[in-house]
Design an enzyme around this catalytic site. Structure first.
Site, short mmCIF file in Angstrom:
data_model
loop_
_atom_site.label_atom_id
_atom_site.label_comp_id
_atom_site.label_asym_id
_atom_site.label_seq_id
_atom_site.Cartn_x
_atom_site.Cartn_y
_atom_site.Cartn_z
N ALA A 115 -16.61 4.10 -3.95
CA ALA A 115 -17.20 2.82 -3.51
C ALA A 115 -18.62 3.02 -2.99
CB ALA A 115 -16.31 2.18 -2.45
N GLY A 116 -18.81 4.01 -2.12
CA GLY A 116 -20.12 4.23 -1.50
C GLY A 116 -21.17 4.62 -2.51
N TYR A 117 -20.81 5.50 -3.45
CA TYR A 117 -21.78 5.93 -4.45
C TYR A 117 -22.22 4.76 -5.33
CZ TYR A 117 -23.22 7.20 -9.12
OH TYR A 117 -23.88 7.20 -10.33
N LYS A 142 0.86 -1.18 0.00
CA LYS A 142 0.00 0.00 0.00
C LYS A 142 0.89 1.22 0.00
CE LYS A 142 -4.52 0.76 0.51
NZ LYS A 142 -5.50 -0.30 0.22
N GLY A 186 -20.09 7.07 3.76
CA GLY A 186 -19.08 7.24 2.70
C GLY A 186 -19.77 7.32 1.36
N GLY A 205 -17.99 8.28 -1.62
CA GLY A 205 -16.96 8.43 -2.67
C GLY A 205 -17.24 7.39 -3.73
#
Ligand code: GLU
Length: 413
Positions: A219-221, A105, A215, A217
Site C-alpha cells: 500500500a505505502g509503495y 479477518k 510503511g 509495503g
C-alpha cells in the site's frame, strides 16, 4: 484493540445523538459488539526450521449484509483480539462501501520473513486444510493483507479446489491474474486512497504537496508512486526497520529498487537516515499511515505535525489519539474509507469469478474511482457538512445505518 474499537463505537453512537439527532436501536448495536463466529486453530508444519506449531485465526464478525469478507495476515504479533478488531472494521468498511459482504479477518501468527518460500506454501496450504469448512464464495472469502500476497492466495485457492473437488475461484480474492485474479487488484488499496486524498485536497483547497509515508509495503509503495507521478514531493519514508528523509524529495522508484534488493529503506544513498520516532514529527501537508495499527497513540500524538492524515493501514490511530487530532484541527481520512479500494476491487474480482467475466484494467479502474468518490461525496454532503462531523464519525454513521437496516430486515431485532 477490540476494546478500543468498541469504545469508539460507543462514542460514535453518542455523537450521532447529540450532533445529528440520529439514534440506533440498542439491539442493533449490541449485535455488533460480538463477533458471530471465531475460529482458532493450531497446527504443526514441518518447515526448514524444523517442526513449528502455528497459531491461526479467522473471525467472522457479522454477516448481515452477505458472506463475510476480509484479508488474511501473517505477522508474529497476530492474536485473537487483533483479528477480532480487524474483522469488526471489515464489517463497517464493507457496509460503508455498499458491498454485499459482511466482515471477517484472518491471521497467522508467524514472521513470514523468517521462512522459505516452500515453508510459506506449506503453512498456507495447511491453513486452508484447517479452515476450508468455514470458507467459500457464499460463506467467507479471504484476501491478502499484511505480508500475504497473490501467490499465497493462489496456493490457498488450489488447496481449496483439491479438498472440495470444485474449481471455485470466488472462494478467495487477490489471486494471481492467471487464475482468476482481477486487473488492478495489486495496487487498488493505494489507488482508492489516492482518489479520496485528491478529492479531499481539492474540496478543502489544501495546496501543500509535501508527503510523509509510514510503511513501504504494497500500500505505502504504490501510494508513494502515485503521488510522485502526480507531482507531490515524498520527503520521508519509513518501513519496519527504519526511516529515511530528504527535504528535496525521494525518488520512489529508486527507493523501491533499493528495498527490493536490501530488504529495507535503510542504507538508501539519496536520503539521510532518521529515527523511526522522528518520522511522525516532520511538518508535512500529507501524512500517509500505511504500516501497522496503533501508529499514533496518546504517547506521540502531540508531536504529529500534519494537516491531512490518510489511514491506508487498518486502525493506525487509537481512539484517544483521534480525539486529540480532531481538537488540533488535523483532518483524518479514516481507514474505513481510505483503504477500501482493496476490498472494492476484491468485490469486482468476486463478481467476475462468479459470472465468468474478465474485465479490462480500465473497466476496473473506472468502477473503483466512481465508487470511492461516490462514497466520499455522500459522506461529505449527508454528514460532514450537514452536521459538522469528522470523516470517521460520518463513515461509521453511514455504515451503522446500512447495518442496522439489514439486521432489522433479517429479523435479528
Ligand atoms: N486486507 C484488505 C483490507 O483490510 C482487503 C480485504 C479484501 O480484499 O477482502 O481491507
Amino acid at each position: 484493540m477490540y476494546e478500543d474499537a468498541l469504545k469508539r463505537l460507543d462514542s460514535i453512537v453518542k455523537k450521532a445523538q447529540t450532533a445529528a439527532k440520529m439514534t440506533f436501536p440498542k439491539e442493533a448495536i449490541d449485535i455488533l459488539r460480538y463477533p458471530r463466529r471465531v475460529h482458532s486453530v493450531n497446527f504443526s508444519v514441518r518447515t526448514s526450521k524444523g517442526l513449528q506449531v502455528v497459531n491461526a485465526y479467522r473471525v467472522q464478525h457479522n454477516d448481515a449484509l452477505g458472506p463475510t469478507k476480509g484479508g488474511l495476515r501473517f505477522h508474529p504479533s497476530v492474536d485473537l483480539e487483533e483479528v477480532k478488531a480487524l474483522a469488526f472494521w471489515m464489517t463497517f468498511k464493507n457496509a460503508l462501501l455498499g458491498l454485499p459482504f459482511g466482515g471477517a479477518k484472518g491471521g497467522i501468527a508467524i514472521d513470514a520473513k523468517s521462512y522459505t518460500v516452500q515453508d510459506i506454501e506449506l503453512i498456507s496450504r495447511e491453513f486452508m486444510r484447517q479452515m476450508h469448512p468455514y470458507l467459500g464464495p457464499r460463506r467467507d472469502i479471504p484476501a491478502p493483507d499484511m505480508y500475504t500476497n497473490a501467490q499465497i492466495m493462489g496456493y490457498m485457492a488450489d488447496e481449496y479446489y483439491k479438498i472440495t473437488g470444485e474449481i471455485l475461484p470466488a472462494v478467495i480474492t487477490g489471486k494471481p491474474l492467471g487464475i482468476g485474479g482481477s486487473e488492478g487488484r495489486s495496487y487498488s488499496t493505494a489507488l482508492g486512497g489516492y482518489h479520496v486524498l485528491k478529492e479531499a485536497c481539492s474540496r478543502l483547497s489544501l495546496p501543500g504537496r509535501r508527503v510523509v509515508i509510514q510503511g513501504f509495503g504494497n500500500a505505502g509503495y504504490h501510494m508513494a508512486r502515485l503521488l510522485q507521478e502526480d507531482g507531490y514531493t515524498i520527503i520521508a519514508v519509513a518501513d519496519s526497520k527504519g526511516a529515511v528523509c530528504h527535504e528535496k524529495g525521494i525518488d520512489v522508484a529508486s527507493l523501491h529498487a533499493h528495498k527490493t534488493e536490501h530488504g529495507s529503506v535503510l542504507g538508501f544513498s539519496d536520503a539521510s537516515e532518521i529515527r523511526l520516532d522522528d518520522l511522525l514529527k516532520i511538518k508535512t501537508d500529507v501524512l500517509i499511515l500505511a504500516a501497522l495499527q496503533d501508529a499514533i497513540t496518546v504517547r506521540n500524538v502531540a508531536d504529529v505535525d500534519a494537516r491531512l492524515i490518510v489511514e491506508l493501514a487498518n486502525g493506525p490511530i487509537t481512539f484517544a489519539a483521534d480525539e486529540v487530532l480532531h481538537q488540533k484541527g488535523t483532518i483524518v481520512l479514516p481507514d474505513l474509507l481510505a483503504n477500501a479500494g482493496g476490498v472494492t476491487v476484491s468485490y469486482f474480482e468476486w463478481v467476475q469469478n462468479l459470472s465468468g467475466e474478465v474485465w479490462d484494467e480500465q473497466v476496473v479502474l473506472t468502477k473503483l474511482k466512481a465508487r470511492m468518490l461516490h462514497v466520499l461525496e455522500h459522506l461529505w454532503d449527508a454528514y460532514v457538512d450537514k452536521y459538522q462531523l469528522d470523516f470517521r464519525t460520518s463513515a461509521y454513521l453511514k455504515a451503522l445505518t446500512t447495518l442496522a437496516t439489514a439486521q432489522k430486515e433479517r429479523g435479528w431485532y
